[in-house]
Design a protein around this motif. Structure first.
Motif, PDB file in Angstrom:
ATOM      1  N   ASN A  37      10.180  -2.149   7.049  1.00 13.18           N
ATOM      2  CA  ASN A  37       9.226  -1.709   6.414  1.00 13.18           C
ATOM      3  C   ASN A  37       9.174  -0.372   6.868  1.00 13.18           C
ATOM      4  OD1 ASN A  37       8.638  -3.774   4.583  1.00 13.18           O
ATOM      5  ND2 ASN A  37       7.249  -4.622   5.919  1.00 13.18           N
ATOM      6  N   PHE A  75       6.806  -6.586   1.331  1.00 14.09           N
ATOM      7  CA  PHE A  75       5.144  -6.753   1.619  1.00 14.09           C
ATOM      8  C   PHE A  75       4.975  -8.232   1.612  1.00 14.09           C
ATOM      9  CE2 PHE A  75       0.951  -6.967   0.499  1.00 14.09           C
ATOM     10  CZ  PHE A  75       0.530  -6.267   1.575  1.00 14.09           C
ATOM     11  N   SER A  76       5.779  -9.163   0.968  1.00 13.34           N
ATOM     12  CA  SER A  76       5.650 -10.348   0.704  1.00 13.34           C
ATOM     13  C   SER A  76       5.937 -10.939   2.047  1.00 13.34           C
ATOM     14  CB  SER A  76       6.494 -11.202  -0.433  1.00 13.34           C
ATOM     15  OG  SER A  76       7.735 -10.609  -0.267  1.00 13.34           O
ATOM     16  N   THR A  77       7.068 -10.649   2.763  1.00 16.74           N
ATOM     17  CA  THR A  77       7.400 -11.361   4.045  1.00 16.74           C
ATOM     18  C   THR A  77       6.412 -10.932   5.097  1.00 16.74           C
ATOM     19  OG1 THR A  77       9.764 -11.241   3.301  1.00 16.74           O
ATOM     20  CG2 THR A  77       9.318 -11.465   5.720  1.00 16.74           C
ATOM     21  N   PHE A  78       6.028  -9.602   4.954  1.00 15.71           N
ATOM     22  CA  PHE A  78       4.915  -8.966   6.014  1.00 15.71           C
ATOM     23  C   PHE A  78       3.821 -10.086   5.634  1.00 15.71           C
ATOM     24  CE2 PHE A  78       0.976  -6.819   5.665  1.00 15.71           C
ATOM     25  CZ  PHE A  78       0.734  -6.551   6.866  1.00 15.71           C
ATOM     26  N   SER A  79       3.352 -10.049   4.671  1.00 12.78           N
ATOM     27  CA  SER A  79       2.099 -11.107   4.491  1.00 12.78           C
ATOM     28  C   SER A  79       2.351 -12.673   5.054  1.00 12.78           C
ATOM     29  CB  SER A  79       1.669 -11.302   2.814  1.00 12.78           C
ATOM     30  OG  SER A  79       1.594  -9.827   2.250  1.00 12.78           O
ATOM     31  N   LEU A  80       3.311 -13.270   4.652  1.00 14.46           N
ATOM     32  CA  LEU A  80       3.650 -14.590   5.135  1.00 14.46           C
ATOM     33  C   LEU A  80       3.654 -14.726   6.557  1.00 14.46           C
ATOM     34  CD1 LEU A  80       4.648 -17.441   4.723  1.00 14.46           C
ATOM     35  CD2 LEU A  80       7.044 -16.669   4.428  1.00 14.46           C
ATOM     36  N   GLU A  81       4.282 -13.605   7.378  1.00 19.33           N
ATOM     37  CA  GLU A  81       4.624 -13.857   8.775  1.00 19.33           C
ATOM     38  C   GLU A  81       3.212 -13.245   9.357  1.00 19.33           C
ATOM     39  OE1 GLU A  81       9.111 -12.037   9.041  1.00 19.33           O
ATOM     40  OE2 GLU A  81       7.431 -10.658   9.208  1.00 19.33           O
ATOM     41  N   SER A  82       2.318 -12.451   8.833  1.00 20.61           N
ATOM     42  CA  SER A  82       0.893 -12.334   9.398  1.00 20.61           C
ATOM     43  C   SER A  82       0.124 -13.746   9.280  1.00 20.61           C
ATOM     44  CB  SER A  82       0.285 -11.489   8.323  1.00 20.61           C
ATOM     45  OG  SER A  82       0.766 -10.174   8.628  1.00 20.61           O
ATOM     46  N   VAL A  83       0.350 -14.483   8.076  1.00 16.23           N
ATOM     47  CA  VAL A  83      -0.485 -15.812   8.118  1.00 16.23           C
ATOM     48  C   VAL A  83      -0.036 -16.792   9.137  1.00 16.23           C
ATOM     49  CG1 VAL A  83      -0.802 -17.770   6.394  1.00 16.23           C
ATOM     50  CG2 VAL A  83      -1.117 -15.379   5.544  1.00 16.23           C
ATOM     51  N   MET A  98      -0.156  -6.564  12.094  1.00 13.84           N
ATOM     52  CA  MET A  98      -0.806  -5.961  10.700  1.00 13.84           C
ATOM     53  C   MET A  98      -1.153  -4.540  10.853  1.00 13.84           C
ATOM     54  SD  MET A  98      -3.121  -9.211   9.172  1.00 13.84           S
ATOM     55  CE  MET A  98      -3.683  -9.765  10.754  1.00 13.84           C
ATOM     56  N   SER A 101       1.944  -2.337  11.349  1.00 12.45           N
ATOM     57  CA  SER A 101       2.659  -2.078  10.122  1.00 12.45           C
ATOM     58  C   SER A 101       2.009  -1.143   9.229  1.00 12.45           C
ATOM     59  CB  SER A 101       2.771  -3.546   9.190  1.00 12.45           C
ATOM     60  OG  SER A 101       3.401  -4.473   9.823  1.00 12.45           O
TER      61      SER A 101
END
Length: 122
Positions: A37, A75-83, A98, A101
């Motif tokens: 990213n 962004f979707s992978t970033f969101s998944l890894e954050s969760v 987060m 990033s």
């Protein structure tokens, strides 16, 4: 024709993202997504700057920004890894991921824009 530019760029970006995912780094911290990213942010800033200086066409911008950057960054992978970090109880890791990033990618866009300014002058 615009759809073709975006589609081809997206395919290239997705392949590049996959190649980065093959770098053998063993860590629970999602460093490769952060790196991807950040690189995408620098690149999109550079492309946007080159477009503003008239150094690339709108079709090239579609190919590079919407296509390559859209297929490359994730962004979707970033969101998944954050969760996932939060679910694993790694609160500090999740918050640092987060925050880094967000901050690094915004700075990356600024850096890319500055680089396009130097490229424009040179």
């Amino acid at each position: 024709m615009n759809i073709l530019f975006v589609g081809l760029g997206g395919a290239i970006g997705a392949v590049l993202r996959y190649l980065i995912s093959l770098i053998p780094i063993k860590t629970s911290y999602p460093i490769l997504t952060l790196l991807t990213n950040l690189l995408g942010a620098v690149f999109i800033g550079f492309v946007a700057g080159m477009l503003s200086y008239g150094k690339i066409s709108k079709n090239q911008s579609l190919f590079l920004k919407t296509g390559v950057c859209g297929g490359f960054t994730t962004f979707s992978t970033f969101s998944l890894e954050s969760v996932q970090l939060l679910e694993q109880g790694k609160i500090l890791g999740a918050c640092s991921y987060m925050s880094l990033s967000l901050i690094l990618c915004i700075l990356g866009v600024v850096l890319g824009s500055c680089l396009s300014s130097f490229a424009h002058r040179g």
